[in-house]
Design a protein around this motif. Structure first.
Motif, PDB file in Angstrom:
ATOM      1  N   ASP A   8      -4.694 -14.179 -24.741  1.00 36.09           N
ATOM      2  CA  ASP A   8      -3.770 -14.212 -25.790  1.00 36.09           C
ATOM      3  C   ASP A   8      -2.686 -15.360 -25.368  1.00 36.09           C
ATOM      4  O   ASP A   8      -1.622 -14.783 -24.762  1.00 36.09           O
ATOM      5  CB  ASP A   8      -3.127 -12.899 -25.996  1.00 36.09           C
ATOM      6  N   ARG A   9      -2.892 -16.498 -25.491  1.00 34.98           N
ATOM      7  CA  ARG A   9      -2.013 -17.642 -24.773  1.00 34.98           C
ATOM      8  C   ARG A   9      -0.687 -17.821 -25.473  1.00 34.98           C
ATOM      9  O   ARG A   9       0.351 -18.053 -24.917  1.00 34.98           O
ATOM     10  CB  ARG A   9      -2.769 -19.093 -24.747  1.00 34.98           C
ATOM     11  N   LYS A  10      -0.717 -17.458 -26.878  1.00 31.61           N
ATOM     12  CA  LYS A  10       0.426 -17.712 -27.655  1.00 31.61           C
ATOM     13  C   LYS A  10       1.559 -16.739 -27.290  1.00 31.61           C
ATOM     14  O   LYS A  10       2.684 -17.027 -26.905  1.00 31.61           O
ATOM     15  CB  LYS A  10       0.176 -17.465 -29.099  1.00 31.61           C
ATOM     16  N   ASP A  11       1.254 -15.289 -27.158  1.00 29.12           N
ATOM     17  CA  ASP A  11       2.148 -14.106 -26.692  1.00 29.12           C
ATOM     18  C   ASP A  11       2.664 -14.351 -25.457  1.00 29.12           C
ATOM     19  O   ASP A  11       3.675 -14.256 -24.824  1.00 29.12           O
ATOM     20  CB  ASP A  11       1.457 -12.706 -26.673  1.00 29.12           C
ATOM     21  N   ALA A  12       1.571 -14.943 -24.556  1.00 30.40           N
ATOM     22  CA  ALA A  12       1.869 -15.144 -23.133  1.00 30.40           C
ATOM     23  C   ALA A  12       3.073 -16.480 -22.984  1.00 30.40           C
ATOM     24  O   ALA A  12       3.921 -16.084 -22.295  1.00 30.40           O
ATOM     25  CB  ALA A  12       0.716 -15.500 -22.316  1.00 30.40           C
ATOM     26  N   GLY A  13       2.708 -17.366 -23.696  1.00 34.79           N
ATOM     27  CA  GLY A  13       3.689 -18.487 -23.728  1.00 34.79           C
ATOM     28  C   GLY A  13       5.236 -17.816 -24.228  1.00 34.79           C
ATOM     29  O   GLY A  13       6.141 -18.427 -23.592  1.00 34.79           O
ATOM     30  N   GLU A  14       5.218 -17.124 -25.057  1.00 34.71           N
ATOM     31  CA  GLU A  14       6.533 -16.439 -25.560  1.00 34.71           C
ATOM     32  C   GLU A  14       7.289 -15.837 -24.506  1.00 34.71           C
ATOM     33  O   GLU A  14       8.480 -15.910 -24.421  1.00 34.71           O
ATOM     34  CB  GLU A  14       6.071 -15.480 -26.751  1.00 34.71           C
ATOM     35  N   ILE A  15       6.470 -14.997 -23.710  1.00 32.36           N
ATOM     36  CA  ILE A  15       6.973 -14.379 -22.706  1.00 32.36           C
ATOM     37  C   ILE A  15       7.560 -15.385 -21.624  1.00 32.36           C
ATOM     38  O   ILE A  15       8.663 -15.155 -20.957  1.00 32.36           O
ATOM     39  CB  ILE A  15       6.168 -13.233 -22.044  1.00 32.36           C
TER      40      ILE A  15
ATOM     41  N   GLU B  36       7.715 -20.763 -11.812  1.00 29.88           N
ATOM     42  CA  GLU B  36       6.226 -19.934 -12.213  1.00 29.88           C
ATOM     43  C   GLU B  36       5.951 -20.121 -13.627  1.00 29.88           C
ATOM     44  O   GLU B  36       5.099 -20.339 -14.192  1.00 29.88           O
ATOM     45  CB  GLU B  36       6.123 -18.442 -11.595  1.00 29.88           C
ATOM     46  N   ALA B  37       7.354 -19.661 -14.223  1.00 30.37           N
ATOM     47  CA  ALA B  37       7.242 -19.630 -15.841  1.00 30.37           C
ATOM     48  C   ALA B  37       6.806 -21.127 -16.338  1.00 30.37           C
ATOM     49  O   ALA B  37       6.102 -21.269 -17.221  1.00 30.37           O
ATOM     50  CB  ALA B  37       8.191 -18.940 -16.423  1.00 30.37           C
ATOM     51  N   TYR B  38       7.560 -21.963 -15.810  1.00 26.96           N
ATOM     52  CA  TYR B  38       7.330 -23.386 -16.454  1.00 26.96           C
ATOM     53  C   TYR B  38       6.081 -23.939 -15.984  1.00 26.96           C
ATOM     54  O   TYR B  38       5.353 -24.408 -16.538  1.00 26.96           O
ATOM     55  CB  TYR B  38       8.444 -24.170 -15.673  1.00 26.96           C
ATOM     56  N   LYS B  39       5.519 -23.404 -14.852  1.00 30.41           N
ATOM     57  CA  LYS B  39       4.263 -23.957 -14.269  1.00 30.41           C
ATOM     58  C   LYS B  39       3.340 -23.504 -15.101  1.00 30.41           C
ATOM     59  O   LYS B  39       2.096 -24.265 -15.464  1.00 30.41           O
ATOM     60  CB  LYS B  39       4.093 -23.373 -12.737  1.00 30.41           C
ATOM     61  N   ARG B  40       3.279 -22.171 -15.684  1.00 29.91           N
ATOM     62  CA  ARG B  40       2.291 -21.666 -16.519  1.00 29.91           C
ATOM     63  C   ARG B  40       2.558 -22.243 -17.649  1.00 29.91           C
ATOM     64  O   ARG B  40       1.478 -22.480 -18.476  1.00 29.91           O
ATOM     65  CB  ARG B  40       2.395 -20.158 -16.438  1.00 29.91           C
ATOM     66  N   LEU B  41       3.548 -22.513 -18.420  1.00 34.73           N
ATOM     67  CA  LEU B  41       3.774 -23.276 -19.627  1.00 34.73           C
ATOM     68  C   LEU B  41       3.049 -24.491 -19.591  1.00 34.73           C
ATOM     69  O   LEU B  41       2.616 -25.041 -20.600  1.00 34.73           O
ATOM     70  CB  LEU B  41       5.376 -23.287 -19.927  1.00 34.73           C
ATOM     71  N   ALA B  42       3.407 -25.377 -18.565  1.00 33.11           N
ATOM     72  CA  ALA B  42       2.747 -26.521 -18.295  1.00 33.11           C
ATOM     73  C   ALA B  42       1.317 -26.381 -18.294  1.00 33.11           C
ATOM     74  O   ALA B  42       0.683 -27.459 -19.157  1.00 33.11           O
ATOM     75  CB  ALA B  42       3.277 -27.191 -16.851  1.00 33.11           C
ATOM     76  N   ALA B  43       0.433 -25.434 -17.727  1.00 34.34           N
ATOM     77  CA  ALA B  43      -0.571 -25.218 -17.809  1.00 34.34           C
ATOM     78  C   ALA B  43      -1.262 -24.790 -19.182  1.00 34.34           C
ATOM     79  O   ALA B  43      -2.382 -25.298 -19.543  1.00 34.34           O
ATOM     80  CB  ALA B  43      -1.129 -24.240 -16.639  1.00 34.34           C
ATOM     81  N   THR B  44      -0.545 -24.076 -19.810  1.00 36.74           N
ATOM     82  CA  THR B  44      -1.096 -23.438 -21.258  1.00 36.74           C
ATOM     83  C   THR B  44      -0.837 -24.907 -22.062  1.00 36.74           C
ATOM     84  O   THR B  44      -1.716 -24.879 -23.084  1.00 36.74           O
ATOM     85  CB  THR B  44       0.133 -22.386 -21.546  1.00 36.74           C
TER      86      THR B  44
END
Lengths: 104, 556
Positions: free
Chosen positions: B323-330, B355-363
């Motif tokens: 669920d990348r969309k909801d994860a991205g929202e968080i 960490e949030a930006y890093k994961r957003l970049a990966a997503t």
């Protein structure tokens, strides 16, 4: 006769006096010869004078120049100093080891 | 450039002064050293000669003060006994008088009075001035202002007192009264709640704050903190985020959804200025709020860190389920909240923000959106840079930060202490003289050379201390005046740092702000012992000196 404590600095001053016991010496002259600063030299001179081992005199050397304070040993001072140095010499002899020269 | 003959002139003046204070039986020796100066080769050598000689005479003067019998003055003739005071004595008395008058004239300047007041602030903590038996601040000026504000129905002034008073029930009462008079002051609840997080009225204030400023995260953080504090009272202190109450979860979720985080520093400055001008408050301690008492709630940063961490963990779980969309929202909600925080507070969640930006970049990269991925990667680097800068600032602060306010605060405290000390010595000299002569008539007061020297040194010390106090405080008084008159708060943080340092008792700091004895009792005992020893030494000196009188020898 009550004598002051003879520190190494006091002995240096007395050595200078004992060279010419009858001569009057100036403070600055003594300071240069012994290498002692005024803060060390004058308390020694004051203490020696207090014990009547040193006599002081004001002398005018030249016109227009304030008189200078001069110092020399009193007869008591001369006796004490000679005794002190004689004791020091005998103490040194006593401490000399047998093999360092001289007769055993 | 120093003139070549200056050291010799200084040497002569120094020895003359030393002779002047020297006991009578060392005068010959003093003159001997002085006259030998004419024969000392070299100007600097003359100065060294003089320093040594002056030291010897000063030592004798001190010994004569403590053990007067060893240097008792003997007067050889009756004419000497009754000889008139020399002109030097009159000049010295005039100099003492001039210095004392000049020192007192400083008090005519309001800036100096303020500076003197600031220099005394260090003693408040040591002597427990301004605190009642419960350790509560009971500033009478603040109490009087509250009364005046109540009479005038002045909501702003009541709010001004509410945020400053350390008594939490009184603070809550005044805040309620201020908001009752003017509902535009509802934000004052937030400041009082941050300062006194245990006030029961917070439960009532939070909904009002939410209504007043619906987009602000602060009321939610206050609510979460209140829940944290209630938990502290139970053994269950370190409750994990998942196990926190629904109310706490709801408060933190609302805080992270908010579009702004305002702790109202600008509103408070504006309010302060208005009240200071209206009531002509010139005490900088009262006029300026302590910045460390306001801002985010104490638990705000910790709660934000814990909640952000739990959000990232839950988003990670969602991501692993696809669920990348909801994860991205968080991740975005964490990033948004992180950006609302000031660098000081944001530092606590910088790792989570990164960490949030890093994961957003990966997503974004996984979604094939390379531009967005590059943007988030750049933000990740930016967060790291800001965090590094913040770490450097903190390291600098721990080493004393900007040293100028620290030095000035040190000078102010030292000058204030020196003024008190010099004033005390002058008073003891005057008292000793009056007791010795048993008269207050000026003609009867014939001070000894040593008394004069002591009084002159103290008078000069008092004058110099006054000048240092005035000069050191002047720039801060200008900052304060500029803030009050124009609202310019540039360098106000420097003024706050300076005022904070002036309240630390001198002697409790090891090295300009790097170490502080936390215990008031240690500082109090230290200064109490120093004061008692000084007073005893002076009393013994004065009493022994009084006992010695010029005596005529019985020579005929």
């Amino acid at each position: 006769m009550k004598a002051p404590r003879l520190s190494p600095q006091t002995l240096r001053v007395l050595e200078r006096f004992v060279e010419r016991p009858t001569a009057w010496r100036y403070g600055y002259e003594l300071s240069r010869e012994t290498g002692l600063k005024s803060g060390t030299l004058y308390p020694i001179l004051m203490r020696l004078a207090k014990f009547s081992l040193l006599e002081t005199k004001w002398v005018t050397t030249e016109d227009g120049v304030p008189p200078r304070h001069t110092y020399r040993l009193t007869p008591n001072g001369v006796v004490l100093v000679r005794a002190t140095f004689a004791n020091s010499r005998s103490a040194l002899k006593a401490r000399r080891p047998a093999f360092s020269g001289g007769r055993a | 450039m120093i003139p070549a003959a200056a050291p010799r002139s200084i040497a002569i003046a120094l020895l003359r002064f030393a002779i002047w204070i020297a006991p009578h039986d060392t005068l010959d020796w003093g003159h001997a050293m002085l006259n030998e100066l004419n024969h000392v080769e070299g100007n600097w050598s003359a100065l060294i000669w003089s320093l040594g000689g002056a030291g010897v005479l000063a030592k004798h003067a001190i010994v004569a003060l403590i053990l007067p019998g060893t240097h008792r003055r003997t007067v050889s003739t009756a004419s000497e006994l009754f000889e008139k005071e020399g002109p030097m004595r009159k000049i010295t008395l005039a100099a003492i008088g001039a210095c004392v008058v000049a020192s007192l004239l400083f008090f005519l300047a309001p800036v100096f009075r303020q500076a003197f007041q600031v220099s005394l602030a260090q003693w408040h903590e040591v002597l427990h001035v301004g605190f009642d038996t419960d350790g509560q601040n009971v500033d009478p000026a603040l109490t009087a202002l509250a009364k005046k504000a109540e009479q005038n129905h002045d909501g702003e002034a009541l709010a001004f007192v509410a945020v400053r008073t350390s008594n939490q029930s009184e603070s809550a009462r005044l805040a309620d009264e201020a908001v009752h008079l003017d509902t535009k002051l509802t934000w004052i609840y937030a400041l009082v709640a941050v300062r006194h997080p245990e006030i029961p009225a917070i439960d009532r204030w939070v909904p009002e704050l939410q209504k007043f400023d619906s987009q602000n995260a602060l009321p939610y953080l206050i609510a979460a903190e209140k829940i944290d504090i209630d938990q502290i009272k139970t053994p269950d202190v370190h409750r994990p985020v998942d196990a926190q109450s629904p109310a706490w979860q709801a408060a933190m979720a609302a805080a992270f959804r908010s579009s702004k985080l305002d702790a109202y520093p600008n509103r408070l400055k504006q309010l302060d200025r208005g009240v200071v001008l209206r009531y002509r408050i010139d005490d900088p301690f009262q006029a300026l709020e302590d910045p460390y008492l306001y801002g985010l709630p104490s638990y705000g940063a910790w709660d934000s860190y814990r909640y952000a961490k739990s959000l990232i963990e839950s988003a990670g779980t969602l991501e692993s389920r696809g669920d990348r969309k909801d994860a991205g929202e968080i991740y975005l909600s964490v990033a948004r909240f992180g950006q609302l925080l000031e660098p000081d507070d944001g530092f606590f969640i910088s790792r989570e923000l990164k960490e949030a930006y890093k994961r957003l970049a990966a997503t974004s990269a996984k979604d094939g959106n390379s531009a967005e991925a590059a943007f988030y990667a750049a933000l990740t680097d930016h967060v790291e840079q800001v965090a590094e800068k913040q770490r450097a600032t903190w390291r600098s602060r721990s080493r004393g930060g900007n040293s100028v306010p620290h030095w000035n605060a040190f000078l102010i405290r030292l000058a204030g202490l020196s003024m008190l000390f010099c004033g005390g010595i002058l008073a003891i000299c005057a008292l000793g003289l009056v007791v010795r002569r048993r008269s207050v008539a000026l003609s009867a007061l014939r001070p000894s050379r040593l008394t004069l020297a002591l009084a002159l040194t103290s008078a000069i010390g008092a004058l110099l201390s006054s000048a240092v106090l005035f000069v050191s405080y002047w720039p801060y008084s200008q900052l304060f005046q500029r803030f009050v008159s124009t609202g310019d708060d540039f360098h106000l943080s420097e003024l706050s740092a300076f005022l904070g340092d002036t309240q630390v008792p001198l002697g409790s700091q090891f090295s300009l702000g790097s170490w502080y004895v936390g215990s008031q009792n240690v500082v109090f005992c230290f200064w109490f012992a120093v004061t008692i020893l000084c007073v005893l030494a002076l009393l013994i000196g004065v009493l022994r000196h009084v006992q010695t009188r010029p005596r005529a020898t019985t020579t005929t």
